[in-house]
Design a protein around this motif. Sequence first.
Motif, PDB file in Angstrom:
ATOM      1  N   SER A 131     131.963 122.082  36.316  1.00 42.61           N
ATOM      2  CA  SER A 131     131.273 122.408  37.560  1.00 42.61           C
ATOM      3  C   SER A 131     130.629 123.774  37.366  1.00 42.61           C
ATOM      4  O   SER A 131     131.216 124.648  36.723  1.00 42.61           O
ATOM      5  N   ARG A 132     129.429 123.948  37.908  1.00 45.21           N
ATOM      6  CA  ARG A 132     128.751 125.236  37.763  1.00 45.21           C
ATOM      7  C   ARG A 132     128.047 125.597  39.056  1.00 45.21           C
ATOM      8  O   ARG A 132     127.363 124.787  39.652  1.00 45.21           O
ATOM      9  N   ARG A 133     128.230 126.836  39.459  1.00 42.93           N
ATOM     10  CA  ARG A 133     127.585 127.380  40.661  1.00 42.93           C
ATOM     11  C   ARG A 133     126.375 128.197  40.221  1.00 42.93           C
ATOM     12  O   ARG A 133     126.481 129.063  39.354  1.00 42.93           O
ATOM     13  N   THR A 191     125.511 123.985  43.655  1.00 43.19           N
ATOM     14  CA  THR A 191     126.699 123.696  42.857  1.00 43.19           C
ATOM     15  C   THR A 191     126.477 122.354  42.177  1.00 43.19           C
ATOM     16  O   THR A 191     126.212 121.357  42.842  1.00 43.19           O
TER      17      THR A 191
END
Length: 146
Positions: free
Chosen positions: A85-87, A78
Amino acid sequence: MSTPPVEFPVTWAPRRTRVVLLPVCAVLVVLFVVLAMLLPANWQLNDRIMMIASGVLFACVGLMLARPRVTADAEGVTVVNFVRSRRLAWAEIVRVNFRQGDPWATLDLADGTSLAAVGIQSGVGKAQAIADARALRDLVEHHTQV
């Protein structure tokens, strides 16, 4: 293939930045509230409210600057940057880059794009940033080979 000696989750973040910014944000809000109360009597209520709102706005910017981090767990990574925010699944990450002069690490992704990983930045100390980028790189290599 052996598992790297890492206990998940692992988080990389510029801790010194947070240690400085979080108290500064609190002081800003308190300072602007005190200033709003100490304004001369000819200042109206809306002036005082805007003074407090300014302090809150400055504190929000500070909190945004303290936000970046990179967290790895068994399923992926993450990346939390200033605003977004990026997973990512492990398979989505092709390579971890941290070249000389780069302000932070970047992740090359399987779709041909790259993603800044601001949580691993040279501002915390070049040697620490390089060690953090290598640790993430090792995890990426381990999980993409499995």
